[in-house]
Motif scaffolding. Structure first.
Motif, PDB file in Angstrom:
ATOM      1  N   UNK A 116       0.841  -1.206   0.000  1.00 41.34           N
ATOM      2  CA  UNK A 116       0.000   0.000   0.000  1.00 41.34           C
ATOM      3  C   UNK A 116       0.874   1.254   0.000  1.00 41.34           C
ATOM      4  N   UNK A 117       1.944   1.237   0.779  1.00 40.80           N
ATOM      5  CA  UNK A 117       2.838   2.396   0.811  1.00 40.80           C
ATOM      6  C   UNK A 117       3.509   2.610  -0.545  1.00 40.80           C
ATOM      7  N   UNK A 118       3.885   1.525  -1.203  1.00 43.07           N
ATOM      8  CA  UNK A 118       4.475   1.654  -2.534  1.00 43.07           C
ATOM      9  C   UNK A 118       3.459   2.242  -3.518  1.00 43.07           C
ATOM     10  N   UNK A 119       2.210   1.864  -3.384  1.00 40.98           N
ATOM     11  CA  UNK A 119       1.173   2.431  -4.250  1.00 40.98           C
ATOM     12  C   UNK A 119       0.980   3.917  -3.975  1.00 40.98           C
ATOM     13  N   UNK A 120       1.033   4.306  -2.707  1.00 40.34           N
ATOM     14  CA  UNK A 120       0.917   5.724  -2.370  1.00 40.34           C
ATOM     15  C   UNK A 120       2.076   6.521  -2.944  1.00 40.34           C
ATOM     16  N   UNK A 148      -5.002  -1.368   5.654  1.00 34.43           N
ATOM     17  CA  UNK A 148      -5.972  -0.357   5.222  1.00 34.43           C
ATOM     18  C   UNK A 148      -6.012   0.864   6.138  1.00 34.43           C
ATOM     19  N   UNK A 149      -5.033   1.024   7.024  1.00 30.58           N
ATOM     20  CA  UNK A 149      -5.122   2.084   8.031  1.00 30.58           C
ATOM     21  C   UNK A 149      -4.984   3.486   7.440  1.00 30.58           C
ATOM     22  N   UNK A 150      -4.489   3.599   6.212  1.00 29.37           N
ATOM     23  CA  UNK A 150      -4.366   4.916   5.577  1.00 29.37           C
ATOM     24  C   UNK A 150      -5.430   5.150   4.509  1.00 29.37           C
ATOM     25  N   UNK A 151      -6.275   4.163   4.289  1.00 29.81           N
ATOM     26  CA  UNK A 151      -7.232   4.254   3.187  1.00 29.81           C
ATOM     27  C   UNK A 151      -8.257   5.363   3.368  1.00 29.81           C
ATOM     28  N   UNK A 152      -8.561   5.720   4.608  1.00 30.30           N
ATOM     29  CA  UNK A 152      -9.629   6.693   4.854  1.00 30.30           C
ATOM     30  C   UNK A 152      -9.140   8.140   4.869  1.00 30.30           C
ATOM     31  N   UNK A 153      -7.876   8.374   4.558  1.00 30.19           N
ATOM     32  CA  UNK A 153      -7.338   9.737   4.586  1.00 30.19           C
ATOM     33  C   UNK A 153      -7.616  10.444   3.263  1.00 30.19           C
ATOM     34  N   UNK A 154      -8.453  11.466   3.313  1.00 25.76           N
ATOM     35  CA  UNK A 154      -8.770  12.221   2.095  1.00 25.76           C
ATOM     36  C   UNK A 154      -7.536  12.899   1.522  1.00 25.76           C
ATOM     37  N   UNK A 155      -6.589  13.260   2.390  1.00 28.43           N
ATOM     38  CA  UNK A 155      -5.389  13.974   1.920  1.00 28.43           C
ATOM     39  C   UNK A 155      -4.467  13.073   1.102  1.00 28.43           C
TER      40      UNK A 155
END
Length: 622
Positions: free
Chosen positions: A300-304, A401-408
């Motif tokens: 997920x971090x790599x995708x971000x 999924x802990x960062x999935x809900x961050x709109x920023x």
């Protein structure tokens, strides 16, 4: 999942909107309308929200979305003023004297159906001849493009296009994926064409794929057949919340301060356990539970990172132990090269975050800090309130999924510069190493700048770069004379106007190309006068005299076009003290009204040494 009384009490105890949003997302909880109303009241009590005007144009019922929109907006620290167009007045609203235009929306939501694109979509796709599909697809793209063109010409703000998914499974059932006449395959091709056309042809327009929300939620949970057949409203409460969350998240990603850096801890964050105690073979990282959850989080971090966010590492650890994992663990996906900056030591984490911000030359308000420790999260919240802190869940299965809900962390555009950010920061480290080597041997800053062999390319009124230029106005705070924010639509209109000239530059040297890092907007007036509306530059190239080279190039171009005086202003903010002296230091004289004026017949450059040589070769404007 429905919310129990105990869960509701826990949500009502949330200290921030993000805490509540994250908890709802991690537990897949869907409140009732009554519960959503109570939660929204609590969110409003937590503090000020940014006001957003939302316009909704629809060919099916939209009013029943409104309570969910207000709730999800509050979760994203927004408050909404909503305008619902009259049912079915799609074309009428795309005019300059419509109710929608008078509402002046920051965001317009188009709720369309497949049938709005082409009448052939009224029958099952399996019944459409293969020979007709290509023409239908082209006509659907033409219909949507024409509609969006009308809205884009008359309506301000960002436009979000949605098309209601099919409410039943494909006509060919489980065989659909195997069929030459596959309905799902054809619809995916249509969506790709529609989205590609919107991306290429229109600025400030997004396609929100509701099919993705159906996949996440499940078709049976997303739709409510009773409401659809009785009221032309397709969504269940869970579906309405999913749509509302997506819309408000897009609004927040556009209008709230942008995140740029994700700083992560290592132990119990990138892997389970403590490397200094458990060793390489003892940490949880691999194909077995819980190790595979940490592998998924690294994915997920790599995708971000591929969305354009910078990764940094901040860990209290022995550097040798940590580097052993980064370099040699067979399941470690994130390597040293993925991190634009690292602080691996035993210093307080707030101090390390300040050091990372200084190294990257970015404000701490653009940082998201991710850590498992109560103590470390509390310390950062207390010492650096501008940093957004996300505490890793205690359940490993919830970590990915802990960062999935961050709109920023959502984006509405993706540029070449976004994809190359980490490499650009690596290049900057090499520049600093060269500077240190030169100064250690008695060289000067001028020697260093000349050794870089810099080449600047300046463009004027380049419509192809409008997405990146809008990003610069939204994200650049430190080297920015006026901090005026412009949308892609705003900039496209300026580029197409005879009253403005929009300049930008990229800077290349021995170590690589920075991409587009500078922007200037000049408003052209009468009698040889012009006004510098915007002058900004990415912090990545500060200290290389690029700002002077850019200003001189603009001045020379304006002189060639008959301009003799250039007015400018400095609008101070909390973050742009860096440019407080830029105008007077470069030949501008302060007027009685506080503004500045530069006579273009005089030299442009440092006021005390206007003739000094700038070690940059400039090409353009082109």
């Amino acid at each position: 999942m429905k919310i129990s009384d105990d869960q509701l009490d826990k949500l009502l105890a949330s200290q921030t909107a993000q805490d509540m949003k994250s908890l709802l997302a991690l537990r897949h909880m869907v409140p009732s309308l009554h519960q959503a109303s109570r939660l929204r009241q609590h969110l409003v009590s937590l503090g000020a929200a940014k006001h957003i005007r939302l316009g909704i144009v629809h060919t099916y019922t939209s009013e029943l979305l409104e309570p969910w929109l207000h709730f999800s907006a509050a979760l994203n620290q927004l408050s909404l003023d909503v305008y619902h167009a009259s049912y079915g007045t799609t074309v009428q609203e795309a005019s300059s004297d419509s109710g929608l235009a008078k509402h002046a929306p920051d965001l317009t939501l188009l709720l369309l159906t497949r049938e709005d694109l082409h009448p052939a979509f009224q029958i099952p796709a399996a019944c459409i001849k293969a020979t007709d599909k290509q023409e239908i697809q082209a006509q659907a793209q033409q219909a949507l493009g024409g509609l969006v063109r009308q809205f884009r010409a008359s309506i301000p703000g960002h436009i979000v296009v949605t098309i209601l998914p099919g409410q039943s499974s494909p006509g060919l059932g489980l065989y659909d994926v195997m069929a030459e006449q596959s309905e799902s395959h054809w619809w995916n091709c249509i969506k790709a064409d529609l989205a590609g056309h919107l991306r290429a042809q229109y600025s400030g327009v997004s396609y929100l794929d509701l099919d993705q929300l159906v996949t996440q939620t499940g078709r049976g949970n997303f739709f409510d057949a009773r409401l659809w057949f009785s009221s032309a409203f397709p969504f269940s409460p869970q579906g309405a919340l999913a749509v509302s969350n997506a819309v408000s998240t897009l609004a927040a990603s556009i209008h709230l301060p942008k995140a740029k850096v994700i700083v992560v801890d290592a132990d119990n964050t990138l892997w389970g356990g403590v490397i200094g105690e458990d060793g390489m073979n003892g940490i949880a990282l691999g194909q077995e539970y819980p190790g595979r959850a940490f592998v998924e989080f690294q994915k997920r971090l790599m995708s971000l990172q591929q969305r354009g966010f910078i990764l940094a590492l901040c860990s209290k650890n022995n550097p040798d132990d940590l580097n052993e994992v980064l370099r040699n663990h067979p399941h470690q996906l994130l390597k040293e090269a993925h991190f634009a900056a690292q602080r691996v030591n035993w210093l307080p984490k707030p101090d390390n975050l300040r050091a990372i911000a200084a190294e990257l030359n970015l404000g701490l308000d653009s940082f998201i800090f991710v850590d498992d420790s109560d103590y470390e999260c509390s310390a950062v919240r207390h010492s650096l309130p501008e940093v957004e802190v996300i505490q890793v869940p205690s359940r490993p299965a919830e970590i990915p999924s802990c960062l999935d809900a961050l709109a920023r962390l959502e984006i509405v555009s993706l540029t070449e510069e976004d994809l190359e950010k980490t490499a650009m920061y690596a290049q900057e480290r090499m520049r600093k190493s060269q500077l240190e080597a030169l100064t250690d041997t008695g060289g000067s800053i001028d020697d260093y700048l000349r050794s870089l062999n810099m080449k600047m390319t300046v463009h004027r009124d380049d419509l192809t770069s409008v997405t990146r230029l809008a990003q610069l106005t939204q994200k650049t705070n430190q080297f920015n004379l006026t901090t005026r924010r412009y949308s892609e639509k705003d900039l496209a209109e300026m580029i197409g106007s005879e009253n403005f000239s929009v300049y930008h530059f990229s800077l290349a040297d021995n170590f690589g190309n920075s991409g587009i890092v500078g922007l200037a907007i000049v408003e052209l007036g009468a009698s040889g006068r012009a006004r510098l509306d915007t002058f900004l530059m990415s912090c990545r190239v500060i200290g290389r005299m690029a700002e002077q080279a850019f200003l001189v190039t603009i001045a020379e171009d304006l002189v060639a076009r008959g301009v003799t005086e250039l007015a400018a202003e400095y609008i101070p903010t909390r973050k742009n003290v860096l440019v407080e002296r830029f105008l007077p230091d470069n030949g501008f004289q302060q007027a009685d009204d506080g503004g500045y004026l530069l006579s273009l017949g005089s030299s442009v450059g440092n006021a005390s040494d206007p003739g000094r040589n700038i070690p940059i070769t400039v090409e353009g404007p082109v």
